[in-house]
Write a protein that holds these residues in place. Structure first.
Motif, PDB file in Angstrom:
ATOM      1  N   SER A   1       0.814  -1.222   0.000  1.00 26.42           N
ATOM      2  CA  SER A   1       0.000   0.000   0.000  1.00 26.42           C
ATOM      3  C   SER A   1       0.845   1.270   0.000  1.00 26.42           C
ATOM      4  CB  SER A   1      -0.924   0.008   1.224  1.00 26.42           C
ATOM      5  OG  SER A   1      -0.158   0.086   2.423  1.00 26.42           O
TER       6      SER A   1
ATOM      7  N   VAL B   1       2.920   4.428  -0.960  1.00 28.38           N
ATOM      8  CA  VAL B   1       2.730   5.296  -2.122  1.00 28.38           C
ATOM      9  C   VAL B   1       3.889   5.218  -3.100  1.00 28.38           C
ATOM     10  CG1 VAL B   1       3.703   7.321  -0.940  1.00 28.38           C
ATOM     11  CG2 VAL B   1       2.105   7.642  -2.831  1.00 28.38           C
TER      12      VAL B   1
ATOM     13  N   ALA C   1       3.656   2.181  -5.265  1.00 25.80           N
ATOM     14  CA  ALA C   1       2.633   2.379  -6.291  1.00 25.80           C
ATOM     15  C   ALA C   1       3.098   3.336  -7.386  1.00 25.80           C
ATOM     16  CB  ALA C   1       1.356   2.918  -5.639  1.00 25.80           C
TER      17      ALA C   1
ATOM     18  N   ARG D   1       2.607   2.976 -11.407  1.00 21.21           N
ATOM     19  CA  ARG D   1       1.633   3.880 -12.034  1.00 21.21           C
ATOM     20  C   ARG D   1       2.251   4.695 -13.154  1.00 21.21           C
ATOM     21  NH1 ARG D   1      -1.606   7.468  -7.938  1.00 21.21           N
ATOM     22  NH2 ARG D   1      -2.650   5.442  -7.683  1.00 21.21           N
TER      23      ARG D   1
ATOM     24  N   PRO E   1       1.205  -3.101  -6.395  1.00 23.94           N
ATOM     25  CA  PRO E   1       0.483  -2.119  -5.560  1.00 23.94           C
ATOM     26  C   PRO E   1      -0.943  -2.556  -5.225  1.00 23.94           C
ATOM     27  CG  PRO E   1       1.574  -1.055  -7.414  1.00 23.94           C
ATOM     28  CD  PRO E   1       1.658  -2.521  -7.665  1.00 23.94           C
ATOM     29  N   THR E   2      -1.351  -2.260  -4.011  1.00 20.73           N
ATOM     30  CA  THR E   2      -2.690  -2.612  -3.557  1.00 20.73           C
ATOM     31  C   THR E   2      -3.766  -2.021  -4.456  1.00 20.73           C
ATOM     32  OG1 THR E   2      -1.941  -2.769  -1.253  1.00 20.73           O
ATOM     33  CG2 THR E   2      -4.306  -2.446  -1.615  1.00 20.73           C
ATOM     34  N   TYR E   3      -3.602  -0.747  -4.832  1.00 24.78           N
ATOM     35  CA  TYR E   3      -4.637  -0.111  -5.654  1.00 24.78           C
ATOM     36  C   TYR E   3      -4.798  -0.831  -6.977  1.00 24.78           C
ATOM     37  CZ  TYR E   3      -1.795   2.175  -9.264  1.00 24.78           C
ATOM     38  OH  TYR E   3      -1.002   2.414 -10.350  1.00 24.78           O
ATOM     39  N   GLU E   4      -3.706  -1.364  -7.530  1.00 21.99           N
ATOM     40  CA  GLU E   4      -3.778  -2.046  -8.818  1.00 21.99           C
ATOM     41  C   GLU E   4      -4.429  -3.416  -8.665  1.00 21.99           C
ATOM     42  OE1 GLU E   4      -3.403  -2.121 -12.912  1.00 21.99           O
ATOM     43  OE2 GLU E   4      -3.016  -0.476 -11.512  1.00 21.99           O
TER      44      GLU E   4
ATOM     45  N   ASN F   1      -6.691  -4.118  -6.529  1.00 24.80           N
ATOM     46  CA  ASN F   1      -8.127  -3.878  -6.337  1.00 24.80           C
ATOM     47  C   ASN F   1      -8.838  -3.601  -7.652  1.00 24.80           C
ATOM     48  OD1 ASN F   1      -7.917  -4.212  -3.565  1.00 24.80           O
ATOM     49  ND2 ASN F   1      -7.616  -2.037  -3.159  1.00 24.80           N
ATOM     50  N   LEU F   2      -8.122  -3.021  -8.607  1.00 28.56           N
ATOM     51  CA  LEU F   2      -8.725  -2.718  -9.915  1.00 28.56           C
ATOM     52  C   LEU F   2      -8.662  -3.911 -10.864  1.00 28.56           C
ATOM     53  CD1 LEU F   2      -7.320   0.869 -10.566  1.00 28.56           C
ATOM     54  CD2 LEU F   2      -9.702   0.283 -10.102  1.00 28.56           C
ATOM     55  N   ASN F   3      -7.500  -4.549 -10.900  1.00 25.23           N
ATOM     56  CA  ASN F   3      -7.233  -5.608 -11.860  1.00 25.23           C
ATOM     57  C   ASN F   3      -7.361  -6.962 -11.165  1.00 25.23           C
ATOM     58  OD1 ASN F   3      -6.232  -7.371 -13.777  1.00 25.23           O
ATOM     59  ND2 ASN F   3      -4.317  -6.266 -14.111  1.00 25.23           N
TER      60      ASN F   3
ATOM     61  N   GLN G   1      -0.565 -11.244  -6.639  1.00 27.89           N
ATOM     62  CA  GLN G   1       0.482 -10.606  -5.834  1.00 27.89           C
ATOM     63  C   GLN G   1       1.772 -11.428  -5.858  1.00 27.89           C
ATOM     64  OE1 GLN G   1       2.175  -8.204  -4.822  1.00 27.89           O
ATOM     65  NE2 GLN G   1       0.710  -7.321  -3.347  1.00 27.89           N
TER      66      GLN G   1
END
Length: 675
Positions: free
Chosen positions: A93, A95, A98, A102, A659-662, A664-666, A671
């Motif tokens: 998580s 930044v 990520a 990103r 990354p956690t955000y990725e 969650n989206l994909n 992991q």
């Protein structure tokens, strides 16, 4: 001089999906009304370059956050003070984890859009190929950053629709194959595009493609792919760069990084740099970066001191790095002997700036020395101290240098054929490191008389011998000169090398007509004198051996202090740089490991090197044991915080977490192990 990367107008609306509006946008650019001209293609390419130097990539993170706790440099931050992952205390998580992901994909998205529209404007075909060649290489390079940081990653080679979010990761081997394909196509498209013709190196040129592709093959040959067939490709592509005759080592290692700080191109040594915006005379400053800040020599801005600069210095070098450089065994300098290798005292800075007014304070413990390679103090004053406020510090990032090509060539040659033919490549790098590319330099000093009566360390003046630029400082113990520390072996430009041993003068000679302050020490006739009464010296020098001189005779009053110290200098013989002959293949590989650390420290390659050599976790465990036993755990002179970070290394740190955000989206993304 830096070329300005003008940020292109934001390219929005890449998807044709629009269910609610049936009108074309008129207030922003999309694919339907952009890429109409060569200038718009170039603007798009400029934005792709600019993306690389943003703080989430090479402007800060790539050279700092996840690359600076190894066996060459360690964080000096406490766990509570480190929110940047320096001590291997990050997770999925964070930044900065990520940010790399990103903005690599931001670059790839923009490249795919550019390539899909590359034939849209009417323009000269040569110019079109140059833009296309740079873009397709940069796509390969972004994927190279992604795969050696994250392993298996989604391979996206076209503009995606807004609802295309579930994309499985491609195996790393497939990613490498695409990188190879892109870079080989770029090599053809850029076949006549060279930095020699351009006069600058902060764009991708033919030899930049070839040298980076050699690095790609070197990583591909190592862990985890272990495709040893790629060593032959390393040789092929290094030879293309070497045989081009477009590149050569700068005779002075220090000058390479001085040039970067001063905004001066070195297109022979530095094959590809990432350009910052502004900084060149007459060019407005647009933005800067953190190069030389967290990995730099500590200093703060002092409003009244225009020579001051800002550098946090959140990492310190390791004793392992410091001790990797050869010392002069005859040196009596303390606590650290003089080094025969000029890289040591440049990379391991033995001072910081502190206080107000700002003073230069010595650092004698290697565990507390700053990383001195990128020196903000050499940057133009206008970008380091603007009315007492930190400037923009527009230092270019050297992605790959010619010395790296030579060391890659040596490593691949050793792997394929053994060390016999590999020696010339590593020795070329070492010859420059010892200052011997064009002649001999000052090597060491022998104190022939330590003298007596010294209250402060006397100056050392070196003259004659056909050369210039050698500098040294003295060390005194119990009022005697007990050592001379060689701080520079001489100027390393044509006509400045030494043909004979120079003369060494310890201290300041008595000179008529000079106004001396009280407590100044001067020498005359082999004797040392201390000024007890300030004044201007006359033509009659002091000659007595006891008591004070007469003011009527000598002007300033001189009191006999003791015997003047004397010393002689020795110059190199020309072969001190050569690597030990007769090494076997394994021994030569170990020598390559050390040489890459000495030459390329702080250039964001050490961790990647340790990983591709296949023993990263154990290497770091061995280093932690070495550091514990060699003073890193001592609070006053070590680096306890950095040592704690090294001890935190585990198998999961071979790769960054996805990354956690990725995730969650994909939903098709898996992991990495351990996260």
């Amino acid at each position: 001089m830096k070329r300005i990367w003008i940020l292109a107008i934001a390219l929005a609306g890449f998807s044709s999906c629009n269910k609610f509006l049936d009108t074309k946008p008129t207030d922003f650019y999309g694919n339907t009304n952009y890429y109409e001209t060569e200038a718009q293609l170039q603007q798009s390419l400029n934005a792709i370059y600019s993306n690389l130097i943003r703080s989430e990539l090479y402007g800060q993170v790539m050279g700092f956050n996840f690359t600076t706790t190894t066996d060459e440099v360690m964080s000096n931050r406490t766990a509570d003070g480190d929110t940047r992952g320096l001590r291997y205390n990050y997770d999925a998580s964070q930044v900065y984890v990520a940010g790399i992901w990103r903005y690599c994909y931001v670059g790839i998205r923009n490249i795919n859009s550019l390539l899909e529209n590359i034939n849209k404007p009417e323009m000269d075909s040569t110019r079109r190929n140059i833009i296309k060649g740079q873009a397709i290489f940069l796509r390969g390079y972004y994927y190279f950053l992604l795969t050696h940081n994250y392993g298996d990653v989604p391979l996206v080679l076209r503009t995606l629709a807004i609802n295309e979010v579930n994309i499985p990761a491609a195996p790393q081997k497939q990613v490498y194959e695409q990188i190879e394909k892109d870079m080989k196509e770029a090599e053809v498209l850029l076949k006549d595009y060279t930095s020699a013709k351009l006069g600058y190196n902060d764009v991708v040129t033919l030899t930049a493609v070839q040298s980076v592709l050699a690095r790609v093959y070197l990583y591909w040959a190592g862990y985890p792919q272990h495709d040893a067939s790629k060593y032959k490709d390393v040789i092929t592509y290094c030879d293309k760069v070497i045989n081009s005759s477009l590149h050569a080592l700068n005779p002075d290692y220090r000058q390479v990084f001085t040039n970067l700080s001063r905004d001066q191109y070195d297109i022979k040594e530095s094959i590809w740099e990432l350009g910052s915006q502004g900084a060149a005379p007459g060019v407005p400053n647009k933005s800067g970066n953190d190069i030389g800040n967290f990995v730099g020599i500590q200093s703060a801005i002092v409003a009244t001191d225009t020579s001051s600069y800002s550098s946090a210095a959140w990492v310190w070098v390791t004793r392992k790095l410091f001790d990797a450089y050869q010392v002069d065994p005859a040196s009596t300098a303390t606590p650290n002997k003089s080094s025969l290798d000029i890289r040591r005292d440049w990379n391991c800075a033995n001072y910081i700036y502190s206080g107000n007014p700002r003073v230069k304070a010595a650092r004698t413990s290697p565990w507390m020395m700053c990383a001195g390679k990128f020196r903000r103090e050499l940057a133009p004053q206008s970008v380091r101290n603007i009315n007492g406020v930190g400037g923009t510090y527009n230092i270019n990032w050297p992605v790959i240098r010619y010395s790296d090509v030579l060391l890659m060539r040596a490593e691949a040659e050793n792997h394929e054929n053994g060390p016999g033919a590999a020696y010339p490549y590593i020795n070329e790098v070492r010859k420059r490191a010892y200052g011997l590319m064009n002649g001999n330099v000052v090597k060491s000093f022998t104190i022939t008389n330590q003298g007596s009566g010294y209250t402060t360390a006397p100056a050392i003046v070196i003259s004659g011998g056909g050369g210039n630029g050698a500098t040294a400082t003295s060390v005194i113990t119990s009022n005697r000169v007990t050592g001379i520390y060689l701080s520079s072996p001489g100027a390393l430009t044509a006509g400045s090398y030494y043909s004979a041993a120079p003369t060494v003068v310890i201290g300041t000679f008595w000179t008529p007509g000079v106004t001396y302050a009280a407590n100044t020490q001067v020498t005359n006739g082999g004797r040392l004198y201390t000024v007890t009464t300030a004044g201007t010296s006359t033509n009659t020098p002091p000659t007595h051996t006891t008591g004070a001189s007469s003011a009527a005779l000598t002007g300033a009053v001189f009191t006999y202090a003791g015997v003047a110290a004397t010393a002689t200098a020795t110059i190199t013989s020309g072969n001190e740089y050569e690597l030990t002959a007769g090494l076997d293949q394994a021994g030569f590989q170990l020598a390559i490991r050390d040489e890459r650390m000495r030459e390329l420290c702080f250039e964001a390659v050490r961790k990647a090197d340790l990983i591709r050599w296949g023993n990263f976790v154990n290497d770091m465990a061995e280093f932690a044991a070495y550091a514990t036993g060699n003073g890193a755990s001592v609070t006053a002179t070590g680096n306890v915080n950095g040592l704690a970070g090294v001890r935190a290394v585990s198998a999961r740190h071979v790769l960054l977490p996805k990354p956690t955000y990725e995730l969650n989206l994909n939903k098709d993304l898996v992991q990495n192990p351990g996260w």
